[in-house]
Design an enzyme around this catalytic site. Structure first.
Site, PDB file in Angstrom:
ATOM      1  CB  VAL A 172       5.595   7.991  14.755  1.00 14.61           C
ATOM      2  CG1 VAL A 172       4.620   8.358  15.874  1.00 14.61           C
ATOM      3  CG2 VAL A 172       6.684   7.081  15.278  1.00 14.61           C
ATOM      4  N   GLY A 215       1.826   8.388  10.424  1.00 18.55           N
ATOM      5  CA  GLY A 215       1.527   8.414   8.988  1.00 18.55           C
ATOM      6  C   GLY A 215       1.894   9.747   8.355  1.00 18.55           C
ATOM      7  CB  THR A 250      -0.898   0.003   1.259  1.00 20.76           C
ATOM      8  OG1 THR A 250      -1.448  -1.299   1.405  1.00 20.76           O
ATOM      9  CG2 THR A 250      -2.000   1.008   1.167  1.00 20.76           C
ATOM     10  CE  LYS A 299       1.741   3.865  14.333  1.00 24.46           C
ATOM     11  NZ  LYS A 299       0.285   3.815  14.099  1.00 24.46           N
TER      12      LYS A 299
END
Ligand code: HSE
Length: 428
Positions: free
Chosen positions: A132, A134, A16, A205
């Site tokens: 972390v 996006g 993706t 994260k």
């Protein structure tokens, strides 16, 4: 890099995020303007050769080492995820003096110190903005723009899947399972949702973010972790009555001698900056001695936002390569941190009990709580024939004291069940 004009990119992974990175890299003109030299994709490693790909066949390989060892690849972009072989590829690339851009939170949260040490010794760069939040810029602003801020606290929503699930439970009245199924249907949650709903994703994260913010070594194992599976519609109803939302939080604080790091669902007051962050969105609140509070928010997942963060890192590295700068990473030489045990962390707690509904019962419950030096801030009690729901919110109480309270309450014949125990985040 020698005298070559172009900067060679090797992609590991075309899922993706990888496909979107490849697509964005095709915008040669904008990238060349940003960097001053063209960026050219030299090699792309994929797991399976038999699928149609938007990449010329001569660039494709199923062997990641071909990408890492290609002399024309200057920047290895690692987007395969998981621990191995991703860690091996990254170490090998750095050892060879190449640079690495990655979205791999698991490797960084487990093996960060090993990779940062390799950056120092071999001169390649290592950047990981996409690991972390996006598409939300966090690593660069925290490590550079806020470098002088003396950050002391991070309170964040770092997992979009659990934020979506809890938002739907709160506002649509859904059960956990229904909300999870919808998250899966929309492609946020994986078929096996463990990584998200049990807090592993957010813990990794938070380990990365705390390491960057506090200049120390925090790994996933240092983060206390509790998932969201136990939250029920009843908890939302009582939380609302008491003036709270329930959110999936990731919290890290720097104290004088140690660091606290935890991931768990928490009641947050309705006017808290994170209370209204909806659905799959992420938000990060940091506080620093020299800057006060700063909030970042946006889409924490998804191919295109995450790919944007990857491209930003590629541009940063490419500019450094053009300038001849060596060995840069958002984390320099982190020092080991002493981690505060969760039993010593004092926060308010929400305790949801079912008790026998007769005279004197509440006094017995309150006595146990008081004898353990835990102070009650608010109470809601609702009779349901023989049994009553008793919901208590305490003042700050160390985890250790709350565990003693729970053990003693379980032993009381008038307490029929402890239906939930949830931490409360009533300050920052
Ligand atoms: N699974 C993550 C989330 C996105 O739900 O936030 C990838 O980091």
């Amino acid at each position: 890099m020698g005298q070559r004009q172009a900067i060679g990119i090797g992609l590991l992974g075309l899922g993706t995020v990888g496909s979107e990175v490849y697509r964005l890299l095709l915008d040669h003109d904008a990238l060349t303007r940003a960097v001053g030299r063209p960026l050219v994709v030299k090699r792309v490693a994929v797991a399976r050769a038999d699928r149609p790909r938007p990449v010329p066949a001569h660039l494709l390989t199923t062997d990641g080492w071909t990408v890492v060892n290609d002399a024309e690849v200057d920047i290895v972009v690692e987007l395969i995820g998981g621990l191995e072989p991703a860690r091996g590829y990254m170490l090998r690339a750095l050892e060879a003096g190449k640079s690495v851009v990655t979205a791999n939170k698991a490797v960084l949260a487990a093996y960060g110190p090993e990779l940062y040490a390799q950056v120092q010794s071999s001169g390649g760069h290592l950047h990981f903005e996409a690991s972390v939040g996006g598409g939300v810029p966090l690593i660069k602003p925290i490590s550079e723009s806020l470098a002088a801020a003396r950050l002391t606290a991070i309170v964040a929503i770092l997992n979009g899947t659990t934020n979506f699930i809890l938002t739907r439970m709160a506002h649509s009245g859904w059960s956990f399972n229904d909300a999870l199924a919808e998250a899966q249907r929309r492609g946020f949650a994986e078929a096996d949702p463990t990584n998200d709903v049990d807090g592993h994703d957010a813990a990794a994260k938070l380990a990365i973010l705390a390491s960057v913010a506090f200049h120390c070594q925090i790994t996933s194992d240092d983060v206390f972790r509790e998932g969201v599976r136990s939250i029920t519609p009843r908890d939302f109803a009582y939380a609302k009555e008491l003036g709270y939302e329930i959110k999936p939080l990731a919290i890290a604080r720097k104290h004088n001698g140690d660091v606290e790091a935890r991931v768990h669902p928490a009641l947050v007051p309705l006017d808290h900056p994170l209370a209204q962050v909806p659905d799959e969105f992420n938000a990060v609140l940091v506080e620093g001695v020299n800057v006060g509070r700063v909030v970042f928010s946006g889409r924490g997942a998804g191919g295109t936002p995450t790919a944007t963060a990857v491209i930003g890192d590629i541009i940063t590295v490419a500019k450094d390569l053009v300038a001849g700068v060596r060995g840069r990473s958002p984390i320099g030489t982190p020092v080991p941190a002493r981690v505060r045990p969760i039993e010593d962390v004092a926060v308010p707690y929400y305790l949801s009990l079912q008790v026998v509904d007769r005279p004197g019962v509440f006094a017995r419950v309150a006595t146990v709580i008081g004898e353990e030096q835990v102070s009650i801030a608010s109470i809601v009690q609702k009779s349901r024939s023989e049994i009553a729901d008793a919901i208590l919110v305490t003042h700050d109480a160390p985890g250790r004291a709350v565990q003693r309270v729970l053990a003693r309450l379980r032993a009381l014949d008038v307490v029929k069940a402890i239906t939930n125990v949830i931490r409360v985040q009533d300050s920052l």
